[in-house]
Design an enzyme around this catalytic site. Structure first.
Site, PDB file in Angstrom:
ATOM      1  N   THR A   1      48.721  48.635  39.843  1.00 20.69           N
ATOM      2  CA  THR A   1      49.236  47.438  40.290  1.00 20.69           C
ATOM      3  C   THR A   1      48.979  46.162  39.481  1.00 20.69           C
ATOM      4  OG1 THR A   1      47.640  47.857  42.705  1.00 20.69           O
ATOM      5  CG2 THR A   1      47.990  45.678  41.967  1.00 20.69           C
TER       6      THR A   1
ATOM      7  N   ALA B   1      52.994  53.889  29.666  1.00 23.61           N
ATOM      8  CA  ALA B   1      52.427  55.588  29.817  1.00 23.61           C
ATOM      9  C   ALA B   1      51.329  55.222  31.159  1.00 23.61           C
ATOM     10  CB  ALA B   1      51.147  55.740  29.114  1.00 23.61           C
TER      11      ALA B   1
ATOM     12  N   LYS C   1      37.392  43.470  32.311  1.00 22.51           N
ATOM     13  CA  LYS C   1      36.723  43.381  32.208  1.00 22.51           C
ATOM     14  C   LYS C   1      35.074  43.939  31.266  1.00 22.51           C
ATOM     15  CE  LYS C   1      36.594  44.031  36.146  1.00 22.51           C
ATOM     16  NZ  LYS C   1      37.904  43.881  37.626  1.00 22.51           N
TER      17      LYS C   1
ATOM     18  N   GLU D   1      42.786  36.940  29.136  1.00 24.17           N
ATOM     19  CA  GLU D   1      42.221  36.370  30.250  1.00 24.17           C
ATOM     20  C   GLU D   1      42.489  36.643  31.926  1.00 24.17           C
ATOM     21  OE1 GLU D   1      42.527  32.407  29.464  1.00 24.17           O
ATOM     22  OE2 GLU D   1      41.824  32.199  31.457  1.00 24.17           O
TER      23      GLU D   1
ATOM     24  N   GLY E   1      40.732  36.791  37.344  1.00 20.17           N
ATOM     25  CA  GLY E   1      42.655  36.929  37.481  1.00 20.17           C
ATOM     26  C   GLY E   1      43.352  36.025  36.545  1.00 20.17           C
TER      27      GLY E   1
ATOM     28  N   ASP F   1      30.554  43.836  38.902  1.00 17.51           N
ATOM     29  CA  ASP F   1      32.035  43.510  38.389  1.00 17.51           C
ATOM     30  C   ASP F   1      31.342  41.795  37.569  1.00 17.51           C
ATOM     31  OD1 ASP F   1      34.757  43.498  38.489  1.00 17.51           O
ATOM     32  OD2 ASP F   1      34.701  41.205  39.774  1.00 17.51           O
TER      33      ASP F   1
ATOM     34  N   LYS G   1      31.502  39.267  34.165  1.00 17.53           N
ATOM     35  CA  LYS G   1      32.714  38.422  34.180  1.00 17.53           C
ATOM     36  C   LYS G   1      31.960  37.454  33.423  1.00 17.53           C
ATOM     37  CE  LYS G   1      35.825  39.741  37.671  1.00 17.53           C
ATOM     38  NZ  LYS G   1      36.129  39.750  38.895  1.00 17.53           N
TER      39      LYS G   1
END
Ligand code: HSE
Length: 436
Positions: free
Chosen positions: A13, A43, A105, A129, A134, A201, A205
């Site tokens: 994505t 790749a 992250k 960044e 995001g 997650d 961050k």
């Protein structure tokens, strides 16, 4: 001047989004940078037919190491995720003298110190960044825009999946499990949702934000993490009655004793802007001593919002790639020799307020007994809500908001209250932050 050559690792994505943005906005980007940027090699472990990359300019390969070992490539963009193969690839790219841009992250939070050290030795950039929130340029905001400030605290909604689930639970009155299923069907939550709903997650961050804010090493293993899977619609309703919303926050704060680093469900006053950030959106509130509170809002995931951050990092790298090291922004915002060893506080040492809910017998003296137990443990009560017993029931829900106190004291008080004969079962505890 020749085009800068980018090597792309991963065509999922974000990889596809990055190629799309670089191609669609090529002219705009070249006007800003002064050079063309070209994806010379890409790749993916499985190359399927794709229309984003131009085969006449981009060589495709299934061997990821082809990219990091390609002498033509100036900047390696790592978008495969995970922290094992990604780490090997990034370390190899650095060893080969290439600049690195990553959206990963976990890689930065867990292996950041080793990666940054290697990058400093080689004099290359490592930009990340897209790893936090995001498309919101929060790294740049903290590292550059707020560089004049002593950062006091940061509180963020930095996981869109969790925020979507809490928003749906509140809006529809649905249980956690039902909304999680809906989030999985919509493609927001993974088949294994642990990283998102248990706060891992967000902890990755937050680790990065704390390092940038306070000039400390990346210390993921010291981040306290509590998920949202035990939040009930009942607690959401009671919180609303008291003027609060429940959000899954990452919070880091500098105190006299050390730095708080914690991810957990949190009641916040509904009048705060951040309390009204709903659905999959992210927001980060940063308090600086000079600027006061500043709020950053936007998409925390998705192909093009994340690509926006990845491409901005590529642009930054191209602009400074020929500059000497002392002309560049330090990778973690502070000079290497000025990093601090401020301790990270254990959760037991954190000072905050609490929402406590218990089931108590509906008879005279119970409220006094519970309040007395809190008082004996030096916990001050700010507000009390008692719900009528359902017909035929003899128990009531008793909800209390405490004033700020140390977590270890509240733990002792909760244990003492749970031992009372008039209180049934466990006390539900959710931390409260006023973010004022
Ligand atoms: N899984 C993350 C979220 C997006 O739900 O916010 C990528 O960091």
């Amino acid at each position: 001047m020749d085009a800068v050559k980018v090597g792309l690792l991963g065509l999922g994505t974000v990889g596809t989004g990055t190629a799309t943005v670089l191609t669609r906005n090529a002219e705009e980007i070249q006007s800003r940078v002064g050079r063309a940027i070209e994806i010379s090699r890409a790749a993916s472990r499985s190359i399927t037919e794709q229309t984003v990359l131009n085969p006449s300019t981009t060589k495709l390969t299934t061997d990821l190491f082809d990219v990091v070992n390609d002498p033509e490539v100036d900047i390696v963009v790592e978008l495969i995720g995970g922290d094992t193969l990604a780490k090997d690839l990034v370390m190899k790219a650095i060893e080969n003298g290439k600049h690195v841009v990553t959206a990963n992250k976990a890689l930065i939070a867990v292996h950041g110190p080793e990666i940054m050290k290697a990058a400093a030795e080689q004099g290359v950039n490592v930009c990340y960044e897209a790893a936090v929130a995001g498309g919101i340029p929060i790294i740049k905001a903290i590292r550059e825009g707020l560089a004049a400030n002593k950062i006091q605290w940061i509180a963020g909604i930095i996981n869109g999946t969790g925020n979507f689930i809490l928003t749906e639970m509140r809006d529809k009155g649905s249980d956690f499990a039902d909304v999680l299923k809906e989030a999985q069907e919509l493609g927001y939550a993974e088949a294994d949702p642990t990283f998102d709903v248990e706060g891992i997650d967000a902890a990755h961050k937050l680790t990065i934000l704390a390092s940038l804010a306070f000039g400390i090493e990346l210390q993921f293993e010291k981040t306290y993490t509590e998920g949202i899977s035990k939040i009930t619609t009942e607690d959401m309703k009671y919180a609303e009655e008291l003027g609060y919303r429940i959000k899954h926050l990452g919070i880091t704060r500098k105190t006299d004793k050390g730095i708080e680093l914690r991810v957990h469900p949190t009641l916040i006053p509904e009048k705060r802007l951040i309390a009204n950030v709903d659905g999959v959106m992210n927001a980060v509130l940063v308090q600086g001593d000079a600027v006061g509170p500043t709020l950053y809002y936007g998409a925390g995931a998705g192909a093009e919002p994340t690509a926006s951050a990845v491409v901005a990092d590529i642009i930054d790298t191209v602009r400074t790639m020929d500059a000497p090291l002392n002309h560049k922004v330090p990778l973690l915002g502070f000079q290497n020799n000025a990093m601090r060893d401020t301790p990270i506080l254990d959760i037991e040492e954190v000072e905050t307020a609490y929402y406590l809910r218990m089931i108590a017998q509906d008879k005279p003296g119970v409220l006094a007994e519970v309040s007395d137990t809190f008082a004996k443990n030096s916990i001050s009560i700010e507000a009390v809500l008692q719900k009528e017993p359902a017909s035929g029931e003899s128990s009531v829900h008793l909800i209390m908001l405490t004033q700020k106190c140390i977590e270890s004291s509240v733990n002792q008080a909760i244990k003492a209250v749970e031992d009372l004969a008039s209180v049934k079962g466990d006390v539900v505890r959710i931390r409260v932050e006023h973010l004022g």
